[in-house]
Design an enzyme around this catalytic site. Structure first.
Site, PDB file in Angstrom:
ATOM      1  N   GLU A   1       0.813  -1.216   0.000  1.00 11.96           N
ATOM      2  CA  GLU A   1       0.000   0.000   0.000  1.00 11.96           C
ATOM      3  C   GLU A   1       0.850   1.271   0.000  1.00 11.96           C
ATOM      4  O   GLU A   1       0.353   2.364  -0.268  1.00 11.96           O
ATOM      5  CB  GLU A   1      -0.948   0.019   1.192  1.00 11.96           C
ATOM      6  CG  GLU A   1      -0.276   0.206   2.523  1.00 11.96           C
ATOM      7  CD  GLU A   1      -1.254   0.138   3.686  1.00 11.96           C
ATOM      8  OE1 GLU A   1      -1.774   1.196   4.051  1.00 11.96           O
ATOM      9  OE2 GLU A   1      -1.493  -0.969   4.193  1.00 11.96           O
TER      10      GLU A   1
ATOM     11  N   ASP B   1       8.449 -12.116  -4.988  1.00 14.81           N
ATOM     12  CA  ASP B   1       8.432 -12.753  -3.679  1.00 14.81           C
ATOM     13  C   ASP B   1       9.618 -12.229  -2.878  1.00 14.81           C
ATOM     14  O   ASP B   1      10.758 -12.254  -3.348  1.00 14.81           O
ATOM     15  CB  ASP B   1       8.523 -14.272  -3.848  1.00 14.81           C
ATOM     16  CG  ASP B   1       8.700 -14.980  -2.531  1.00 14.81           C
ATOM     17  OD1 ASP B   1       9.840 -15.382  -2.229  1.00 14.81           O
ATOM     18  OD2 ASP B   1       7.711 -15.106  -1.789  1.00 14.81           O
TER      19      ASP B   1
ATOM     20  N   ASP C   1       6.686  -6.123   6.563  1.00 15.18           N
ATOM     21  CA  ASP C   1       5.313  -5.590   6.529  1.00 15.18           C
ATOM     22  C   ASP C   1       4.462  -6.592   5.763  1.00 15.18           C
ATOM     23  O   ASP C   1       3.907  -6.303   4.705  1.00 15.18           O
ATOM     24  CB  ASP C   1       5.305  -4.213   5.859  1.00 15.18           C
ATOM     25  CG  ASP C   1       3.955  -3.505   5.985  1.00 15.18           C
ATOM     26  OD1 ASP C   1       3.127  -3.954   6.795  1.00 15.18           O
ATOM     27  OD2 ASP C   1       3.741  -2.521   5.265  1.00 15.18           O
TER      28      ASP C   1
END
Length: 257
Positions: A36, A87, A105
């Site tokens: 985000e 990844d 995170d």
């Protein structure tokens, strides 16, 4: 729920700023997850930072947040941000660079989910720790840490990290949109030895703008556990491995129809 605009600052200030403030001169940050953009936004507020690598596996989430989360628009456009879609385990493993700060995170460990292997002792020991510079600091979100929920994964994540680093510090804060107290774990091979006044001084000297939640006193308070959680952390024996992981109840494979 991943994040809510009304209180995401609590989670992201707690995730990012303690590690950067305890480091003597942080210049490079690698964020595992963080799609985000809020973790990158907070890291980029530190004037010493030269590069932030944000590695998230989900291109769709990143594109959506870059388009609609206006609060993070400047972070996504910042020239110091290196956005990678991959990844995080594979990306860290292939990189030759080392970092002052590595941030987890990540999504909570859920059965069948993509992230639980990034909470294992072998990952911390063989892949993550070798990518830290000398005096480097690792910090990760560590799931619910409330009086009734801290044994789900928080105590196990804490104990697993204790097997790999010399100095490990757990801390918590209430996040209203999560409807619970949340936990983070910070670790290094150097002690965390600065006090509240020094934390406040570093915030004033290093960070652009005002923090909304974190100051020196509140951080030291957040690292003081109530008796129940303290004893659970002290006595936890479970260590995350690929074969023996703990998962957040009610999510993942067991909850699928």
């Amino acid at each position: 729920m991943q994040s809510a605009e009304v209180d995401e600052f609590i989670y992201h200030e707690c995730l990012i700023h303690p590690a950067l403030l305890f480091h003597s001169n942080p210049k490079t940050v690698f964020i595992m997850g963080g799609g985000e953009g809020s973790a990158a936004r907070e890291a980029l507020r530190h004037r010493s930072i030269e590069q932030v690598v944000m590695c998230d596996i989900d291109q769709e989430v990143v594109d959506f947040c870059r388009r609609f989360l206006t609060v993070n628009r400047d972070a996504f456009c910042n020239k110091k941000l290196n956005l990678v879609i991959n990844d995080a385990k594979a990306e860290l493993e292939k990189r030759n660079e080392k970092y002052d700060i590595i941030v987890g995170d990540l999504a909570d460990p859920v059965e069948g989910g993509p992230c639980y292997q990034l909470y294992t002792k072998s990952f911390y020991e063989k892949i993550l720790k070798p990518k830290l510079n000398e005096n480097g600091i690792f910090v990760t979100q560590a799931g619910p840490a409330g009086i009734f929920t801290h044994k789900e994964v928080f105590s196990s994540i804490y104990n697993t990290i204790r097997q790999v680093f010399k100095y490990v510090l757990a801390y918590t804060a209430h996040v209203p949109s999560f409807a619970d107290t949340w936990g983070w774990v910070m670790a290094s091979d150097e002690p965390f030895s600065i006090g509240a006044e020094e934390i406040d001084r570093r915030i004033a000297e290093r960070v652009d703008g005002e923090l909304l939640y974190l100051n020196g006193a509140s951080f030291l308070s957040s690292a003081t556990m109530n008796k129940t959680v303290y004893l659970s952390l002290l006595n936890e024996t479970h260590v995350y491995t690929e074969e023996d992981a703990r998962f957040i109840p009610g999510h993942g494979l067991a909850n699928r129809l």
